[in-house]
Design an enzyme around this catalytic site. Structure first.
Site, short mmCIF file in Angstrom:
data_model
loop_
_atom_site.label_atom_id
_atom_site.label_comp_id
_atom_site.label_asym_id
_atom_site.label_seq_id
_atom_site.Cartn_x
_atom_site.Cartn_y
_atom_site.Cartn_z
N GLU A 185 78.76 60.44 8.82
CA GLU A 185 79.24 61.30 7.74
C GLU A 185 79.67 60.52 6.50
OE1 GLU A 185 82.25 63.49 9.82
OE2 GLU A 185 80.86 65.11 10.34
N GLU A 234 78.73 52.67 30.66
CA GLU A 234 79.99 52.18 30.11
C GLU A 234 80.62 51.10 30.97
OE1 GLU A 234 83.59 54.94 31.68
OE2 GLU A 234 82.18 55.96 30.35
#
Length: 306
Positions: A87, A118
C-alpha cells in the site's frame, strides 16, 4: 524443551475466560463479545507508544540514509506485512523496493496456508541474505507468539549484518525475550477463539503497521498538513483525490487545479509549490530536490528568496 517446542504457556495460546460459552452465543451475542474484546487492541497499542515512536525514529533515520524497510513474518503476520508494503507505493508514491514484505513460503503463502514453512529459522536467515540487507536497512519481525523460527532467524541475521531491527509480538518480554533495537509488545490478551491470532493480535499488528509506515512517510515529507501530496496518480480515483487535494489547499477551481496538475505531470507536491511560490516548474522541481522532497522546507526557502 525450548521455547519453540512448547508454546502452551504463551499469552496468545491461552483460553479467554470471557469467551468460554462462545459456541452457545447467538449472532448478536457474538458481535457484542468481539466488540468488547477488540477494544483491547487500541489499549494495547497505546500502552506500547514509546516503543512504536522509537521504531518510527529509527526507520525514518535509516530511510533518510538511503535504506529500505522490510517486514518479515509467517502466516497472518506475514500477510499483514506484505499488505502494508504493497500500500505504500500508491499512497506515498514510493518505489516498490523501498518498503518490502517478506513472508515464509513466498507469494503462494499469501493465498494458501503454508504454516509449516515458518519452522525453519535458516529460511528466515536466507531471506535476509538474498536481499543483501545491510546497515542502512530496517527489518521488522512480526510474530504474534514471539517464537516463530522464520522470523527469529531473520532478526538474528539482520543483526549480524548491522541492520536496524524492530520486533512486534503479542506476548510479554518475560515469556519471549529477543535482541532488537525497538521491541513492541501488544498485550491484547487471549483470543476469543483460543490461539487464533488472526483476531486481536492481527488487528493490533495492523494498527501498528499503519502507524509506523504512515508516520515514517510523514517524517519523510510525503504529507503536507494531513494531505497525501506524494500520491501516485495511477487511476481515476487517485487523480480525483489529487485534484481535490489541490483545490482544498489552494482554493483553485477544479478546472484550474486539473490544469495545474497536468502541467506538473501529475505531481501534486510540485503543483502546490509552483502555485504558492510562483516558480517555474523546473525551478520548483530543483528546489524540492534540494530539500529532499520536503514541501514545507521548500516553501520556506522560496519565501526567503523572494
Amino acid at each position: 524443551m525450548n521455547q519453540f517446542e512448547s508454546r502452551g504457556h504463551l499469552l496468545t495460546e491461552q483460553s479467554n475466560p470471557n469467551s468460554e460459552d462462545l459456541d452457545r452465543l447467538d449472532a448478536l451475542g457474538l458481535v457484542d463479545l468481539f466488540c468488547r474484546e477488540d477494544a483491547r487492541t487500541v489499549e494495547a497499542v497505546a500502552a506500547s507508544r514509546e516503543a512504536i515512536a522509537r521504531a518510527i525514529d529509527l526507520t525514518t533515520d535509516a530511510l533518510r540514509r538511503g535504506g529500505r524497510l522490510f517486514y518479515v513474518g509467517a502466516g497472518t503476520s506475514g500477510r499483514l506485512g506484505v499488505l502494508d508494503a504493497a500500500e505504500c507505493p500508491p499512497t506515498f508514491c514510493t518505489p516498490p523496493e523501498l518498503v518490502q514484505g517478506i513472508i515464509a513460503g513466498g507469494r503462494d503463502a499469501l493465498v494458501r496456508s503454508s504454516e509449516a514453512l515458518e519452522d525453519r529459522s535458516e529460511d528466515g536467515e536466507a531471506a535476509i541474505a538474498q536481499r543483501n540487507i545491510g546497515e542502512t536497512d530496517v527489518v521488522v519481525g512480526i510474530t504474534a507468539g514471539g517464537t516463530t523460527p522464520y522470523v527469529c532467524g531473520a532478526i538474528a541475521e539482520a543483526r549480524r549484518r548491522h541492520a536496524t531491527t524492530v520486533f512486534i509480538a503479542c506476548v510479554p518480554v518475560e515469556q519471549v525475550a529477543i535482541d532488537a533495537d525497538a521491541d513492541i509488545r501488544l498485550l491484547v490478551g487471549p483470543e476469543v477463539l483460543a490461539g487464533s491470532t488472526r483476531l486481536k493480535a492481527g488487528t493490533a499488528t495492523k494498527l501498528v503497521l499503519n502507524i509506523l509506515s504512515t508516520s515514517v512517510m510523514v517524517r519523510l515529507g510525503k504529507v503536507f498538513r494531513n494531505r497525501m501530496v506524494d500520491v501516485s496518480v495511477t487511476n481515476s480515483k487517485l487523480r480525483d483525490r489529487a485534484i481535490r487535494t489541490i483545490v482544498d489547499l489552494t482554493e483553485l477551481s477544479r478546472e484550474a487545479a486539473a490544469h495545474l496538475l497536468d502541467r506538473c505531470q501529475n505531481h501534486v507536491k510540485l503543483a502546490l509549490l509552483v502555485h504558492w511560490s510562483g516558480l517555474a516548474i523546473d525551478d520548483a522541481r530543483s528546489l524540492l530536490d534540494r530539500h529532499r522532497g520536503q514541501l514545507r522546507a521548500a516553501l520556506d526557502s522560496a519565501t526567503e528568496v523572494r
